[in-house]
Design a protein around this motif. Structure first.
Motif, mmCIF file in Angstrom:
data_model
loop_
_atom_site.group_PDB
_atom_site.id
_atom_site.type_symbol
_atom_site.label_atom_id
_atom_site.label_comp_id
_atom_site.label_asym_id
_atom_site.label_seq_id
_atom_site.Cartn_x
_atom_site.Cartn_y
_atom_site.Cartn_z
ATOM 1 N N LEU A 22 0.841 -1.196 0.000
ATOM 2 C CA LEU A 22 0.000 0.000 0.000
ATOM 3 C C LEU A 22 0.876 1.245 0.000
ATOM 4 O O LEU A 22 1.902 1.294 0.677
ATOM 5 N N THR A 23 0.465 2.280 -0.735
ATOM 6 C CA THR A 23 1.160 3.558 -0.668
ATOM 7 C C THR A 23 0.768 4.265 0.624
ATOM 8 O O THR A 23 -0.280 3.984 1.223
ATOM 9 N N PRO A 48 5.874 1.844 -0.971
ATOM 10 C CA PRO A 48 4.751 0.904 -0.971
ATOM 11 C C PRO A 48 5.073 -0.460 -0.370
ATOM 12 O O PRO A 48 4.243 -1.037 0.339
#
Length: 301
Positions: A22-23, A48
């Motif tokens: 996930l960013t 990320p």
């Protein structure tokens, strides 16, 4: 007149233990949605694929973000020796290889060269701006970038282990603006064998620790539920590195209007940055001068 932002006026810090994949912005957006908050931001981007502490500020706590961003941070990471990639991590393409593998003693001898005030060239794939464009966008377009070296303070760089000949695990404590990927790249170059980051985790950031982090699963499970609010740390936790100065009722009123207000000083000196509180609530951050705090940021809570 601008459109009014929807959501709740809720302030505080949520310490997220960010998962890989996930960013940082995706995490912030999810947290803001879960709390139905008007405003949210984070104190320091994680790549990320990196995991660990991502401190998300809600509402008035966003005004304290710079103080957490400027604080020391600790990372544990694994370096893959023998390979360089175009991104300086495992997500990129291998661009150079070597059969040389340094000894553990060689690695330990090289680490002190990365401690103290050093100059570091950011990775090609980074958020550094060049003529208004992000470096990673230019790199994706195939441009060979010449990025300027930037100062970085590294308090310590410690060898934690050597799982095998191809890998070494390290811990780094550093200041603002450091790229762990660049440390791995430059260490590999110093050892003559190339290197890139295989795994990366931020274990603490300023006052926040990964062990206290909330998982994305828990955030989603408690979304829009009052129980989620109980996970918030108070706004003033982000001011842990600044002295607290209680203020008088009159001083609080003046500070809230952006004017200098009387505070009760202890061991602060003229010109020191501090924050004022009234009856346990944060009022403002500012500069202490002769019995008064001159506000630079005022909290509307």
């Amino acid at each position: 007149m601008g459109r009014r932002r929807k959501g709740r006026d809720i302030s505080g810090w949520l310490i997220v233990d960010k998962p890989a994949g996930l960013t940082s912005n995706a995490v912030v957006n999810k947290v803001r949605w879960a709390f139905d908050a008007k405003k949210a931001g984070h104190a320091g981007t994680l790549d990320p694929e990196a995991t660990g502490v991502l401190a998300v500020a809600l509402g008035e706590a966003t005004k304290t973000v710079p103080y957490v961003t400027d604080a020391l941070k600790a990372y544990t990471f694994t370096v893959r020796l023998g390979q360089a990639t175009n991104t300086d991590d495992a997500e990129g393409e291998v661009i150079a290889q070597s059969d040389l593998r340094p000894t553990t003693e060689d690695i330990e001898a090289a680490l002190p060269g990365f401690v103290g005030d050093i100059m570091q060239v950011p990775p090609q794939y980074s958020a550094v701006k060049i003529d208004g464009e992000r470096a990673y966008k230019l790199a994706r377009d195939g441009e060979d970038l010449e990025l300027a070296a930037r100062p970085l303070f590294v308090e310590s760089l410690t060898l934690l282990g050597r799982p095998d000949d191809d890998h070494v695990t390290l811990e780094m404590v550093c200041g603002k603006g450091g790229y762990v990927r660049a440390i791995a790249r430059d260490l590999g170059a110093e050892l003559g064998c190339y290197g890139h980051v295989r795994e990366l985790r931020r274990v603490w950031s300023g006052p926040f620790d990964a062990e206290d982090g909330v998982s994305m699963e828990e955030i989603e499970a408690k979304a829009k539920d009052p129980a989620l609010d109980e996970l918030l740390e108070p706004l003033e936790v982000g001011l842990a590195d600044l002295p607290e100065l209680p203020c008088t009722a009159e001083g609080a009123t003046r500070l809230r209007h952006g004017n200098p207000g009387m505070v009760i000083a202890s061991d602060v000196e003229y010109g020191d940055e501090a924050w004022a509180s009234y009856q346990g609530q944060p009022v403002a951050v500012g500069i202490y001068k002769a019995g008064e705090l001159h506000p630079t940021r005022v909290f509307n809570i």
